[in-house]
Write a protein that holds these residues in place. Structure first.
Motif, mmCIF file in Angstrom:
data_model
loop_
_atom_site.group_PDB
_atom_site.id
_atom_site.type_symbol
_atom_site.label_atom_id
_atom_site.label_comp_id
_atom_site.label_asym_id
_atom_site.label_seq_id
_atom_site.Cartn_x
_atom_site.Cartn_y
_atom_site.Cartn_z
ATOM 1 N N THR A 148 0.832 -1.210 0.000
ATOM 2 C CA THR A 148 0.000 0.000 0.000
ATOM 3 C C THR A 148 0.863 1.256 0.000
ATOM 4 N N ARG A 149 1.920 1.252 0.794
ATOM 5 C CA ARG A 149 2.777 2.433 0.885
ATOM 6 C C ARG A 149 3.636 2.602 -0.370
ATOM 7 N N VAL A 150 4.027 1.502 -0.977
ATOM 8 C CA VAL A 150 4.713 1.600 -2.267
ATOM 9 C C VAL A 150 3.766 2.236 -3.291
ATOM 10 N N GLY A 151 2.500 1.833 -3.233
ATOM 11 C CA GLY A 151 1.512 2.404 -4.134
ATOM 12 C C GLY A 151 1.324 3.901 -3.940
ATOM 13 N N HIS A 152 1.621 4.375 -2.727
ATOM 14 C CA HIS A 152 1.536 5.809 -2.446
ATOM 15 C C HIS A 152 2.838 6.535 -2.756
ATOM 16 N N GLY A 153 3.815 5.802 -3.279
ATOM 17 C CA GLY A 153 5.053 6.437 -3.707
ATOM 18 C C GLY A 153 6.140 6.547 -2.655
ATOM 19 N N LEU A 154 5.974 5.869 -1.524
ATOM 20 C CA LEU A 154 6.993 5.952 -0.471
ATOM 21 C C LEU A 154 8.204 5.090 -0.817
ATOM 22 N N THR A 155 9.377 5.516 -0.370
ATOM 23 C CA THR A 155 10.596 4.724 -0.529
ATOM 24 C C THR A 155 10.663 3.695 0.592
ATOM 25 N N ASN A 156 11.579 2.733 0.470
ATOM 26 C CA ASN A 156 11.748 1.741 1.534
ATOM 27 C C ASN A 156 12.091 2.409 2.863
ATOM 28 N N GLY A 157 12.932 3.447 2.804
ATOM 29 C CA GLY A 157 13.296 4.145 4.037
ATOM 30 C C GLY A 157 12.105 4.820 4.683
#
Length: 199
Positions: A148-157
């Motif tokens: 979900t957070r990858v889908g929102h454009g967040l990096t791994n960090g």
């Protein structure tokens, strides 16, 4: 439905060795009865005139036959029968359409015998909710959090900070997620996740 009722099974596969192997998996097992096996759907339908099976294991690759049409033929002849797609290639491109045509799940041909029996029983009981394993979500809650957070454009960090995890742990969850949904990278994963209703 009676829990201990015998489940009748029919195999449609054009490889004699596969048919024999399935016979060995179910032969003598309490709660199961192998009604028969055939190399084509037409032969199977002809055999069902004396009684339709509870569950069918249908090979995804039957010579030149299209698996979607095969599912439609099997379902037309036996509307109450649960059709399990049986394949050496769970990523076969026609499988999604075959599922829409009425197949309840996909079973890999290298599935261990005990698990194959469990999946046939689950199909019979109406408990198969996912394409490859009975009653098992495609992603764990934590894998879904990361997706979900990858889908929102967040990096791994950024995901690590938000979830209180280490970047290495987030990376491990992400690699597992890619494998489970069959994606190659972030862009592919987001596209696949939208198609599967995961985002």
């Amino acid at each position: 439905m009676i829990p201990d009722a015998t489940i009748s099974l029919f195999v449609i596969d054009d490889h004699p060795i596969v048919r024999a192997g399935v016979d060995n998996v179910f032969d003598g097992e309490p709660g199961f009865r192998l009604l028969g096996a055939s190399p084509t759907v037409s032969d199977a339908v002809a055999a069902w005139r004396t009684g339709t099976p509870d569950v069918v294991l249908l090979d995804v690759r039957l010579g030149d036959a299209d698996v979607v049409r095969s599912v439609e033929q099997a379902r037309a002849a036996a509307p109450t029968t649960a059709v399990l797609l049986f394949t050496a290639d769970p990523r076969h491109p026609r499988i999604p359409l075959a599922r829409r045509a009425g197949a309840v799940a996909t079973v890999a041909k290298d599935t261990p015998p005990a698990e194959l029996r469990a999946m046939v029983r689950a199909a019979h009981d109406g408990r198969l909710t996912d394409g490859h394993r009975p009653e098992r979500p495609l992603l764990t809650p934590r894998q879904h959090d990361v997706l979900t957070r990858v889908g929102h454009g967040l990096t791994n960090g950024e995901i690590a900070d938000e979830l209180g995890l280490s970047p290495a742990t987030v990376k491990a969850y992400w690699q597992e997620t890619l494998q489970r949904i069959g994606a190659r990278n972030r862009a592919d994963a987001i596209s696949v996740a939208h198609r599967r209703g995961l985002l």
